[in-house]
Design a protein around this motif. Structure first.
Motif, PDB file in Angstrom:
ATOM      1  N   VAL A 110      38.735  45.367  27.564  1.00 68.91           N
ATOM      2  CA  VAL A 110      38.376  45.459  28.970  1.00 68.91           C
ATOM      3  C   VAL A 110      38.292  46.937  29.340  1.00 68.91           C
ATOM      4  O   VAL A 110      39.183  47.720  29.009  1.00 68.91           O
ATOM      5  CB  VAL A 110      39.417  44.749  29.864  1.00 68.91           C
ATOM      6  N   LEU A 111      37.210  47.322  29.997  1.00 66.28           N
ATOM      7  CA  LEU A 111      37.071  48.649  30.573  1.00 66.28           C
ATOM      8  C   LEU A 111      37.027  48.462  32.082  1.00 66.28           C
ATOM      9  O   LEU A 111      36.277  47.607  32.574  1.00 66.28           O
ATOM     10  CB  LEU A 111      35.787  49.328  30.101  1.00 66.28           C
ATOM     11  N   ALA A 112      37.821  49.226  32.805  1.00 62.00           N
ATOM     12  CA  ALA A 112      37.943  49.021  34.244  1.00 62.00           C
ATOM     13  C   ALA A 112      37.737  50.331  34.995  1.00 62.00           C
ATOM     14  O   ALA A 112      38.202  51.385  34.553  1.00 62.00           O
ATOM     15  CB  ALA A 112      39.315  48.444  34.566  1.00 62.00           C
ATOM     16  N   CYS A 113      37.026  50.248  36.129  1.00 61.50           N
ATOM     17  CA  CYS A 113      36.815  51.453  36.929  1.00 61.50           C
ATOM     18  C   CYS A 113      36.877  51.144  38.415  1.00 61.50           C
ATOM     19  O   CYS A 113      36.709  50.008  38.842  1.00 61.50           O
ATOM     20  CB  CYS A 113      35.490  52.121  36.584  1.00 61.50           C
ATOM     21  N   GLY A 114      37.138  52.184  39.193  1.00 54.96           N
ATOM     22  CA  GLY A 114      37.219  52.113  40.637  1.00 54.96           C
ATOM     23  C   GLY A 114      37.567  53.484  41.172  1.00 54.96           C
ATOM     24  O   GLY A 114      37.899  54.388  40.404  1.00 54.96           O
ATOM     25  N   ASN A 115      37.522  53.646  42.486  1.00 59.07           N
ATOM     26  CA  ASN A 115      37.817  54.924  43.128  1.00 59.07           C
ATOM     27  C   ASN A 115      39.001  54.766  44.077  1.00 59.07           C
ATOM     28  O   ASN A 115      39.202  53.693  44.643  1.00 59.07           O
ATOM     29  CB  ASN A 115      36.605  55.398  43.930  1.00 59.07           C
ATOM     30  N   GLY A 116      39.759  55.823  44.256  1.00 59.92           N
ATOM     31  CA  GLY A 116      40.865  55.812  45.200  1.00 59.92           C
ATOM     32  C   GLY A 116      41.876  54.722  44.901  1.00 59.92           C
ATOM     33  O   GLY A 116      42.393  54.620  43.789  1.00 59.92           O
ATOM     34  N   GLY A 117      42.153  53.880  45.902  1.00 61.46           N
ATOM     35  CA  GLY A 117      43.094  52.775  45.711  1.00 61.46           C
ATOM     36  C   GLY A 117      42.637  51.818  44.633  1.00 61.46           C
ATOM     37  O   GLY A 117      43.444  51.239  43.900  1.00 61.46           O
ATOM     38  N   SER A 118      41.324  51.643  44.496  1.00 67.27           N
ATOM     39  CA  SER A 118      40.784  50.775  43.455  1.00 67.27           C
ATOM     40  C   SER A 118      41.057  51.349  42.070  1.00 67.27           C
ATOM     41  O   SER A 118      41.286  50.615  41.114  1.00 67.27           O
ATOM     42  CB  SER A 118      39.279  50.572  43.652  1.00 67.27           C
ATOM     43  N   ALA A 119      41.044  52.674  41.953  1.00 67.13           N
ATOM     44  CA  ALA A 119      41.393  53.312  40.675  1.00 67.13           C
ATOM     45  C   ALA A 119      42.860  53.053  40.356  1.00 67.13           C
ATOM     46  O   ALA A 119      43.214  52.773  39.207  1.00 67.13           O
ATOM     47  CB  ALA A 119      41.113  54.813  40.740  1.00 67.13           C
ATOM     48  N   ALA A 120      43.710  53.127  41.362  1.00 67.87           N
ATOM     49  CA  ALA A 120      45.131  52.838  41.154  1.00 67.87           C
ATOM     50  C   ALA A 120      45.323  51.384  40.735  1.00 67.87           C
ATOM     51  O   ALA A 120      46.133  51.086  39.845  1.00 67.87           O
ATOM     52  CB  ALA A 120      45.922  53.148  42.420  1.00 67.87           C
ATOM     53  N   ASP A 121      44.579  50.472  41.345  1.00 63.04           N
ATOM     54  CA  ASP A 121      44.643  49.064  40.947  1.00 63.04           C
ATOM     55  C   ASP A 121      44.217  48.893  39.494  1.00 63.04           C
ATOM     56  O   ASP A 121      44.821  48.127  38.741  1.00 63.04           O
ATOM     57  CB  ASP A 121      43.740  48.205  41.843  1.00 63.04           C
ATOM     58  N   ARG A 122      43.176  49.605  39.076  1.00 65.88           N
ATOM     59  CA  ARG A 122      42.704  49.545  37.691  1.00 65.88           C
ATOM     60  C   ARG A 122      43.798  50.015  36.739  1.00 65.88           C
ATOM     61  O   ARG A 122      44.006  49.423  35.695  1.00 65.88           O
ATOM     62  CB  ARG A 122      41.457  50.420  37.476  1.00 65.88           C
ATOM     63  N   GLU A 123      44.458  51.100  37.078  1.00 72.00           N
ATOM     64  CA  GLU A 123      45.537  51.624  36.233  1.00 72.00           C
ATOM     65  C   GLU A 123      46.630  50.569  36.057  1.00 72.00           C
ATOM     66  O   GLU A 123      47.146  50.366  34.965  1.00 72.00           O
ATOM     67  CB  GLU A 123      46.143  52.887  36.847  1.00 72.00           C
ATOM     68  N   HIS A 124      46.979  49.912  37.140  1.00 70.09           N
ATOM     69  CA  HIS A 124      48.026  48.888  37.093  1.00 70.09           C
ATOM     70  C   HIS A 124      47.606  47.714  36.212  1.00 70.09           C
ATOM     71  O   HIS A 124      48.367  47.245  35.376  1.00 70.09           O
ATOM     72  CB  HIS A 124      48.344  48.416  38.512  1.00 70.09           C
ATOM     73  N   ILE A 125      46.392  47.228  36.408  1.00 66.05           N
ATOM     74  CA  ILE A 125      45.898  46.095  35.612  1.00 66.05           C
ATOM     75  C   ILE A 125      45.879  46.452  34.130  1.00 66.05           C
ATOM     76  O   ILE A 125      46.338  45.676  33.283  1.00 66.05           O
ATOM     77  CB  ILE A 125      44.507  45.653  36.113  1.00 66.05           C
ATOM     78  N   VAL A 126      45.363  47.623  33.790  1.00 62.77           N
ATOM     79  CA  VAL A 126      45.314  48.043  32.388  1.00 62.77           C
ATOM     80  C   VAL A 126      46.729  48.172  31.828  1.00 62.77           C
ATOM     81  O   VAL A 126      46.994  47.763  30.695  1.00 62.77           O
ATOM     82  CB  VAL A 126      44.511  49.351  32.237  1.00 62.77           C
ATOM     83  N   GLY A 127      47.641  48.684  32.617  1.00 62.58           N
ATOM     84  CA  GLY A 127      49.035  48.772  32.165  1.00 62.58           C
ATOM     85  C   GLY A 127      49.620  47.417  31.823  1.00 62.58           C
ATOM     86  O   GLY A 127      50.326  47.261  30.819  1.00 62.58           O
ATOM     87  N   GLU A 128      49.315  46.419  32.631  1.00 65.34           N
ATOM     88  CA  GLU A 128      49.831  45.075  32.366  1.00 65.34           C
ATOM     89  C   GLU A 128      49.179  44.450  31.135  1.00 65.34           C
ATOM     90  O   GLU A 128      49.818  43.709  30.397  1.00 65.34           O
ATOM     91  CB  GLU A 128      49.638  44.165  33.587  1.00 65.34           C
ATOM     92  N   LEU A 129      47.906  44.750  30.910  1.00 63.31           N
ATOM     93  CA  LEU A 129      47.233  44.222  29.727  1.00 63.31           C
ATOM     94  C   LEU A 129      47.753  44.874  28.445  1.00 63.31           C
ATOM     95  O   LEU A 129      47.846  44.223  27.406  1.00 63.31           O
ATOM     96  CB  LEU A 129      45.714  44.410  29.837  1.00 63.31           C
ATOM     97  N   MET A 130      48.107  46.132  28.534  1.00 59.49           N
ATOM     98  CA  MET A 130      48.534  46.868  27.342  1.00 59.49           C
ATOM     99  C   MET A 130      49.989  46.611  26.956  1.00 59.49           C
ATOM    100  O   MET A 130      50.447  47.079  25.920  1.00 59.49           O
ATOM    101  CB  MET A 130      48.307  48.370  27.548  1.00 59.49           C
ATOM    102  N   LYS A 131      50.713  45.882  27.785  1.00 57.33           N
ATOM    103  CA  LYS A 131      52.082  45.474  27.460  1.00 57.33           C
ATOM    104  C   LYS A 131      52.303  44.086  28.053  1.00 57.33           C
ATOM    105  O   LYS A 131      51.415  43.545  28.678  1.00 57.33           O
ATOM    106  CB  LYS A 131      53.101  46.463  28.020  1.00 57.33           C
ATOM    107  N   GLY A 132      53.465  43.531  27.841  1.00 60.11           N
ATOM    108  CA  GLY A 132      53.749  42.219  28.413  1.00 60.11           C
ATOM    109  C   GLY A 132      53.660  42.233  29.920  1.00 60.11           C
ATOM    110  O   GLY A 132      54.040  43.207  30.561  1.00 60.11           O
TER     111      GLY A 132
END
Length: 129
Positions: A17-39
């Motif tokens: 999965v590749l995810a992108c967004g700006n501002g708050g959406s970028a922060a949401d992307r970071e969180h989602i990717v973090g959850e995918l990369m670990k339990g």
């Protein structure tokens, strides 16, 4: 439910999965990717026997994902040297393969750099659109 099904299909087919967004959406992307990369709610164990047991105990099974906003060096260079509206499109072009899923989040739906990333994913014949 359709989004979940696409994500499951992507991983079942060996994609990422590749995810992108700006501002708050970028922060949401970071969180989602973090959850995918670990339990997420449950720890995903590592069963790869090639990895020594003492290291496996400290790892969690990862679902491959990249947060495009976290690629700060290439984003700042591309924005400075080439075209800000194409910064995520360039990363999709460089990172994505036909098995991958691109998730673009835009609160307004009009973020040109997010829209262009999705357009690249849909127009390139080797990308899953």
């Amino acid at each position: 439910m359709a989004a979940l099904e696409l994500i499951i299909e992507t991983y079942e087919n060996g994609g990422k999965v590749l995810a992108c967004g700006n501002g708050g959406s970028a922060a949401d992307r970071e969180h989602i990717v973090g959850e995918l990369m670990k339990g997420f709610m449950l720890k995903r164990g590592v069963v790869d026997e090639r990895i020594p047991e003492e290291l496996r105990k400290g790892l969690q099974g990862a679902l491959p994902a990249i947060s495009l906003p976290s690629q700060s060096a290439i984003l700042s260079a591309f924005t400075n040297d080439i075209e800000p509206d194409m910064m995520y499109a360039q990363l999709v072009y460089g990172y994505a393969s036909e098995k991958d899923l691109i998730i673009g989040l835009s609160t307004s739906g009009n973020s040109k750099n997010v829209v262009n990333a999705v357009k690249i994913a849909k127009t390139e014949t080797h990308f899953l659109g």
